[in-house]
Design a protein around this motif. Structure first.
Motif, mmCIF file in Angstrom:
data_model
loop_
_atom_site.group_PDB
_atom_site.id
_atom_site.type_symbol
_atom_site.label_atom_id
_atom_site.label_comp_id
_atom_site.label_asym_id
_atom_site.label_seq_id
_atom_site.Cartn_x
_atom_site.Cartn_y
_atom_site.Cartn_z
ATOM 1 N N UNK A 112 27.986 32.346 45.130
ATOM 2 C CA UNK A 112 29.254 33.104 44.989
ATOM 3 C C UNK A 112 29.301 33.553 43.470
ATOM 4 N N UNK A 113 28.680 34.493 42.972
ATOM 5 C CA UNK A 113 28.320 34.941 41.907
ATOM 6 C C UNK A 113 29.424 36.154 41.508
ATOM 7 N N UNK A 114 29.428 36.321 40.071
ATOM 8 C CA UNK A 114 30.722 37.361 39.821
ATOM 9 C C UNK A 114 30.672 38.778 40.620
ATOM 10 N N UNK A 140 34.964 30.258 34.836
ATOM 11 C CA UNK A 140 35.362 31.216 35.368
ATOM 12 C C UNK A 140 35.173 31.213 37.006
ATOM 13 N N UNK A 141 34.303 30.445 37.432
ATOM 14 C CA UNK A 141 33.980 30.513 38.757
ATOM 15 C C UNK A 141 35.158 29.859 39.659
ATOM 16 N N UNK A 185 37.556 32.189 41.547
ATOM 17 C CA UNK A 185 37.249 33.043 42.599
ATOM 18 C C UNK A 185 37.699 32.452 43.967
ATOM 19 N N UNK A 191 30.369 29.147 32.867
ATOM 20 C CA UNK A 191 30.640 29.072 34.474
ATOM 21 C C UNK A 191 31.981 28.799 34.772
ATOM 22 N N UNK A 195 38.382 34.840 47.513
ATOM 23 C CA UNK A 195 37.159 34.980 48.052
ATOM 24 C C UNK A 195 37.221 34.684 49.519
ATOM 25 N N UNK A 210 32.125 38.051 44.106
ATOM 26 C CA UNK A 210 33.396 38.086 44.224
ATOM 27 C C UNK A 210 34.064 39.558 43.958
ATOM 28 N N UNK A 211 33.370 40.134 42.981
ATOM 29 C CA UNK A 211 34.130 41.472 42.580
ATOM 30 C C UNK A 211 34.024 42.363 43.830
ATOM 31 N N UNK A 266 29.317 29.509 49.399
ATOM 32 C CA UNK A 266 29.925 28.916 47.951
ATOM 33 C C UNK A 266 28.820 28.948 46.895
ATOM 34 N N UNK A 267 27.776 28.479 47.307
ATOM 35 C CA UNK A 267 26.555 28.424 46.159
ATOM 36 C C UNK A 267 26.116 29.881 45.619
ATOM 37 N N UNK A 311 20.676 27.663 39.472
ATOM 38 C CA UNK A 311 22.162 28.129 39.011
ATOM 39 C C UNK A 311 22.560 29.330 39.725
ATOM 40 N N UNK A 312 21.774 30.420 39.899
ATOM 41 C CA UNK A 312 22.132 31.699 40.126
ATOM 42 C C UNK A 312 23.442 32.119 39.358
ATOM 43 N N UNK A 313 23.247 32.264 38.105
ATOM 44 C CA UNK A 313 24.368 32.794 37.319
ATOM 45 C C UNK A 313 23.792 33.766 36.250
#
Lengths: 108, 253
Positions: B130-132, B104-105, B108, B102, B112, B135-136, B127-128, B72-74
């Motif tokens: 692309x965590x908060x 909210x992704x 992004x 999730x 991005x 993006x931030x 893309x995989x 998942x990586x979130x």
């Protein structure tokens, strides 16, 4: 269903949904590359989304323990002050704010 | 002459998007990407440890921690899933929870800088991952990204998160707790990133609209405030765009 199969199923579902949420908008946006709306959104969104993430992470940290309101307010002030005065060095500002919070939470 | 100048300016625009800065090498850009990951990593690593400890304390097998972090990586949804899995929650409920937390992704993709990455595998990874935080950090300094810098930063985030989880798994058996308050690093990071994204007065209307949306969401749907606030904010921005388009059309007439 054994516990191992259950955990593997959760991982598979988690990967499929999360990857789709991250990937599909890029494919959907391709025809909209020339769109003025998408250009406006790309320009306007970051600051607002970041502000929303800031307040909601602060809030979930306060929800765990409401007595942390004062430490959180002071640590936020320290983070902002160090960031603006210290030349926007992120690591320095984050470090100063976090140390302030950890000290206040453990000493107060 | 004029044609030449046009070519030069088009070339300049193309260079500024995703090309290496003057004097930079892939190696130096990878180093820059890793350096840019440190501040967020300061928040991610301790939370990763807490996640690993939580997995062990709820009695799930140790490989659940790295497994979830790779699949998942979130961070936030993984922490949530540990409790749900320990309670043997039905898979349909788990799927819905992952979808909502999730969701909210999807926002992004608007800003991005994926377009600077060209290789299909690297694009898939970007893309995989692309965590908060990814993006931030990219949103706080647009136009400075190239493929080496971006992928290096994302891979560094990934290693902090999976590594933190593994450290937590290893420590779980002989530590009573973690350092109280260390999770504030994540709040502090978002504060600095908001400040960086808000350098000019032109950003103030967006900030006001975000505040409005969040305020209403906190009162109306306090349990789903993050999701509702993002949705409301995007709706307000679309309204702002339509209003501006109408004004432009009015000025032309």
């Amino acid at each position: 269903m054994t516990q191992t199969a259950y955990i593997l199923a959760v991982m598979a579902i988690g990967f499929a949904i999360t990857f789709a949420l991250r990937a599909v908008p890029f494919a959907a946006l391709r025809p909209l590359r020339e769109s003025r709306l998408v250009a406006d959104l790309a320009l306007w969104m970051p600051v607002g989304i970041l502000a929303i993430l800031t307040v909601t992470t602060l809030r979930s940290s306060l929800e765990a323990d409401a007595s942390r309101l004062l430490p959180a307010a002071l640590a936020t002030a320290v983070t902002v002050a160090v960031h603006l005065v210290g030349g926007r060095r992120t690591l320095l500002s984050v470090g100063a704010g976090t140390v302030t919070f950890v000290l206040l939470v453990n000493l107060l | 002459m004029i044609a030449d100048m046009t070519n030069v300016s088009i070339e300049a625009v193309r260079r500024s998007e995703g090309e290496l800065p003057e004097g930079a090498t892939p190696r130096s850009e990878i180093a820059t990407g890793i350096r840019l990951s440190f501040a967020a990593g300061l928040g991610m690593f301790p939370i990763g440890i807490a996640f690993g400890v939580l997995v062990m304390q709820t009695g799930l097998p140790w490989w659940t921690a790295p497994g979830l972090s790779i699949a998942i990586f979130g961070g936030s949804v993984e922490l949530l899933l540990v409790g749900l899995m320990a309670a043997a929650t039905p898979l349909a409920t788990i799927a819905l929870t992952i979808l909502l937390v999730n969701f909210r992704h999807v926002f992004y993709a608007f800003s991005f800088p994926l377009r600077v990455v060209r290789h299909p595998l690297a694009r898939f990874y970007s893309v995989y991952a692309l965590i908060d935080e990814a993006y931030a950090v990219t949103a706080a300094s647009p136009g400075t990204w190239n493929r080496y810098r971006l992928i290096a930063m994302q891979a560094a985030f990934h290693s902090y998160w999976v590594g933190g989880g593994l450290v937590g798994v290893a420590l779980a058996s002989f530590i009573p707790g973690t350092i109280e308050g260390l999770e504030f690093a994540l709040c502090a990071l978002f504060i600095t990133l908001t400040l960086d994204a808000c350098r000019s007065r032109k950003q103030v209307p967006s900030l006001v609209l975000a505040g409005l949306s969040l305020g209403v969401s906190l009162v109306m749907v306090p349990d789903d405030a993050l999701f509702a606030a993002m949705l409301g904010f995007v709706a307000l921005l679309i309204a702002r765009h339509l209003l501006g388009a109408r004004r432009r059309a009015g000025a032309q007439r």
